[in-house]
Design a protein around this motif. Structure first.
Motif, PDB file in Angstrom:
ATOM      1  N   ARG A 138      25.167  -2.552 -26.942  1.00 43.97           N
ATOM      2  CA  ARG A 138      24.830  -1.863 -25.702  1.00 43.97           C
ATOM      3  C   ARG A 138      25.532  -0.506 -25.648  1.00 43.97           C
ATOM      4  NH1 ARG A 138      22.480  -5.577 -22.443  1.00 43.97           N
ATOM      5  NH2 ARG A 138      22.872  -7.751 -23.013  1.00 43.97           N
TER       6      ARG A 138
ATOM      7  N   VAL B  37      29.381   0.804 -23.368  1.00 46.45           N
ATOM      8  CA  VAL B  37      30.426  -0.201 -23.157  1.00 46.45           C
ATOM      9  C   VAL B  37      31.782   0.420 -23.503  1.00 46.45           C
ATOM     10  CG1 VAL B  37      31.344  -2.430 -23.896  1.00 46.45           C
ATOM     11  CG2 VAL B  37      28.857  -2.100 -23.680  1.00 46.45           C
TER      12      VAL B  37
ATOM     13  N   THR C  82      36.828  -6.087 -23.478  1.00 44.49           N
ATOM     14  CA  THR C  82      35.713  -5.406 -22.819  1.00 44.49           C
ATOM     15  C   THR C  82      35.196  -6.242 -21.650  1.00 44.49           C
ATOM     16  OG1 THR C  82      34.125  -6.451 -24.308  1.00 44.49           O
ATOM     17  CG2 THR C  82      34.960  -4.282 -24.955  1.00 44.49           C
TER      18      THR C  82
ATOM     19  N   TRP D  82      30.297  -3.442 -18.239  1.00 39.01           N
ATOM     20  CA  TRP D  82      28.906  -3.040 -18.449  1.00 39.01           C
ATOM     21  C   TRP D  82      27.943  -3.786 -17.533  1.00 39.01           C
ATOM     22  CZ3 TRP D  82      25.569  -6.885 -20.209  1.00 39.01           C
ATOM     23  CH2 TRP D  82      26.164  -8.025 -20.752  1.00 39.01           C
ATOM     24  N   ARG D  83      28.389  -4.875 -16.932  1.00 38.51           N
ATOM     25  CA  ARG D  83      27.547  -5.610 -16.006  1.00 38.51           C
ATOM     26  C   ARG D  83      28.308  -5.849 -14.698  1.00 38.51           C
ATOM     27  NH1 ARG D  83      23.859 -10.601 -18.363  1.00 38.51           N
ATOM     28  NH2 ARG D  83      21.947 -10.038 -17.247  1.00 38.51           N
TER      29      ARG D  83
END
Length: 621
Positions: A95, A98, A225, A247-248
């Motif tokens: 992705r 990130v 992460t 990232w989410r």
């Protein structure tokens, strides 16, 4: 008077100060309260590979390209955006955008770093290398022959690739890269190391030293992460805060994770009962489970299949356990219902002896016709007596069996003393064998010496109790079959191996299969990951399961049923909410595929924190 004036002046100030202070107080309404263990400070550090790792913080802090659910083999993409298998290459795109929790970008080089430094992972044995195309693209290059596609996915999904950031550990990564470049490729399967390389003893020593240096490199706090960042660690508490740059991040509904280290199971249950934690793993004995639910009406308990069977393997080096019929007789003599009721009330009994795979997987991989061809080993003491009589054993007036020489042997069951569930099960098995006429004692020893006692020389025990038909990591039966035949359980059973020659240490087991044809177990196991057709895989699995059962190398007492308590007053999003009342908050093992997936994934040990990352859980405000 002056004092009253002072109070009048002070009161508004206090009110304002209190309001300001409250405004600054942390809002703990969006907190998830977990429990677990970790190395106590000052031993705690941020390297997940160092001794003790980072404990319960790991699942919240670190993640991989994928998340596999151990009990279902369902795979979620995490840091991987896409996967494409093209011939002998697998192209993975990660992705974009990130970042590590210290703000540095997460790139393909970080994934490459993971595999260079942690080159002992399983997939490295099947690759020739990993090529970085750009910051978000990499190519995994497979050796010939390469595993079938689903197997490749399982190998990839096992790893937690975002754990060795290059910007923190670059010098160790570069060092091992240099060392690996000094090794030569080999086609000799017995000499193949990571990436198809032959690693000399000297090179191995240098690689190991580099790894040991890496383990001491810190940092003080974990840098992953994942969705939560470790902020505070004490001996009893750990506090994690939401990673706003995750990232989410929009799916993460909690601001903090509070983790308590209870120190013991009883203390953990006390925290659960008093409503001070939101989740608790396991399925306790029936009376304790019912008491917990009766005491705290906010709790729900989910039961779920555990791909692990508690059972007993026979020591083939110790007569009469070297005799197939004798082993079968012992299996018939055991009333596994009574063992199960003591060891795991909600567990699942099998009608086979052992198969090398969890009972719950048999119907998936073995056809009904083939299943019928497998001998049933349900409780049958009369059948056990018949088999012993066929072997020349006789039952005396004292109720004990004597072997053909007229002696009544005494047997020992070994078990790790700290594992209460296994000790209780083994005790019932010993009592049943004694009552049947085969005097047997239980020997519960310290866990630190148990395995060595069971495996060294000819072994100290006639029988050893452990996880037998068990699948760690993923469910494809090759995993559990190799665990038995190549792993510690097979060592406890003292399975025949070559003692010298070119095959020294390998299984020396060529035994008749279900059709009478001889099956080379070592060769069959080695070839299974490369069988490209599902029919071929099922055939190989059936042959090994049939052989394992028919030869009664051991007996599975019961397939464990594990579970989770969840607090539904504080947290919402748990599955099967419409069935809470029907089952009085004690939900049975699900049978519908959708429910099986949903319930399996609330188990952090099976599916990580999937419920957080997928945005299913939130505080009940």
């Amino acid at each position: 008077m002056r004092f009253r004036k002072f109070k009048l002046v002070l009161l508004p100030f206090i009110l304002v100060f209190t309001i300001v202070l409250n405004g600054c107080t942390e809002d703990n309404s969006k907190v998830f309260r977990d429990l677990g263990g970790w190395p106590k400070p000052p031993l705690f550090q941020g390297n997940p590979f160092a001794s003790g790792g980072v404990g319960q913080a790991s699942q919240y802090t670190f993640e991989g390209l994928f998340q596999i659910v151990r009990s279902t083999d369902k795979i979620y993409n995490r840091l991987a955006e896409s996967v494409e298998h093209k011939g002998n290459e697998t192209i993975i795109k990660i992705r974009p955008g990130v970042t590590w929790q210290d703000g540095k970008p997460f790139t393909s080089k970080d994934v490459w770093s993971y595999y260079m430094l942690n080159n002992g992972v399983e997939i490295a044995k099947h690759l020739t290398g990993i090529e970085i195309t750009d910051d978000t693209t990499m190519v995994f290059k497979w050796q010939e022959p390469s595993p079938f596609t689903e197997m490749k996915n399982l190998f990839l999904a096992q790893d937690q690739q975002a754990t060795i950031p290059y910007h923190l550990y670059g010098k160790y990564v570069d060092k091992v890269d240099e060392l690996l470049k000094q090794a030569n490729p080999t086609n000799d399967p017995d000499k193949k190391g990571p990436f198809g390389l032959e690693i000399s003893d000297k090179l191995r020593k240098d690689i190991d030293k580099n790894w040991q240096d890496f383990l001491k490199a810190g940092p003080k706090m974990p840098v992953g992460t994942g969705p939560f960042i470790v902020k505070k660690v004490t001996a009893s508490d750990m506090i994690l805060e939401k990673n706003e740059k995750y990232w989410r991040a929009e799916n993460i509904k909690f601001d903090r994770i509070f983790i308590k280290n209870p120190g013991s199971d009883s203390s953990g249950l006390a925290l659960l009962k008093s409503g001070k934690i939101d989740t608790y793993p396991g399925t306790p004995p029936k009376d304790i489970l019912e008491n917990m639910l009766a005491t705290n009406k906010d709790l729900v308990h989910y039961r779920m299949f555990d791909p692990a069977t508690i059972g007993m393997v026979f020591n083939l080096d110790k007569p009469p356990f070297d005799n197939q019929k004798f082993r079968q007789a012992v299996v018939y003599a055991l009333d596994r219902t009574k063992i199960r009721e003591v060891g795991n009330y909600y567990g699942q009994e099998a009608d086979v002896s052992m198969t090398g795979m969890p009972q719950s997987e048999l119907s998936k991989w073995i056809t009904p016709d083939n299943r019928e061809k497998m001998t049933k080993f349900s409780y049958n003491p009369d059948k056990a007596g018949e088999l012993l009589t066929e072997l020349g054993w006789k039952k005396g007036a004292d109720g004990n069996w004597a072997d053909p020489s007229g002696k009544t042997p005494e047997f020992i069951i070994g078990v790790s003393g700290g594992w209460l569930q296994a000790v209780n099960s083994a005790q019932i098995a010993a009592e049943q064998m004694t009552k049947f006429g085969l005097p047997t004692k239980l020997l519960a020893v310290d866990g630190s010496v148990y395995y060595n006692n069971a495996t060294k020389d000819k072994g100290a025990y006639h029988m050893s109790v452990d996880w037998v038909d068990v699948s760690w990591g993923f469910m494809f039966p090759w995993n559990s079959l190799r665990n038995f035949y190549w792993g510690g359980i097979g060592n406890m059973a003292h399975l025949p191996k070559f003692k010298d020659g070119p095959d020294k240490g390998k299984l020396n087991m060529k035994v008749p299969g279900p059709d009478g044809q001889v099956v080379d177990i070592e060769k069959t196991l080695k070839g299974m990951p490369y069988l490209q057709k599902e029919e071929e895989r099922k055939d190989a699995i059936y042959k090994l399961a049939w052989i394992t059962n028919e030869n009664a190398y051991g007996v599975g007492f019961f397939q464990n049923t594990t579970g989770y308590f969840e607090n539904v007053k504080t947290i919402k999003g748990w599955p099967r909410e419409d069935e809470f009342e029907k089952y009085n908050r004690s939900l049975p093992v699900p049978t519908e595929p959708e429910d099986i997936d949903a319930v399996s994934e609330i188990n952090f040990g099976f599916g990580g924190i999937t419920y957080f990352v997928e945005g299913r859980l939130s505080p009940r405000e």
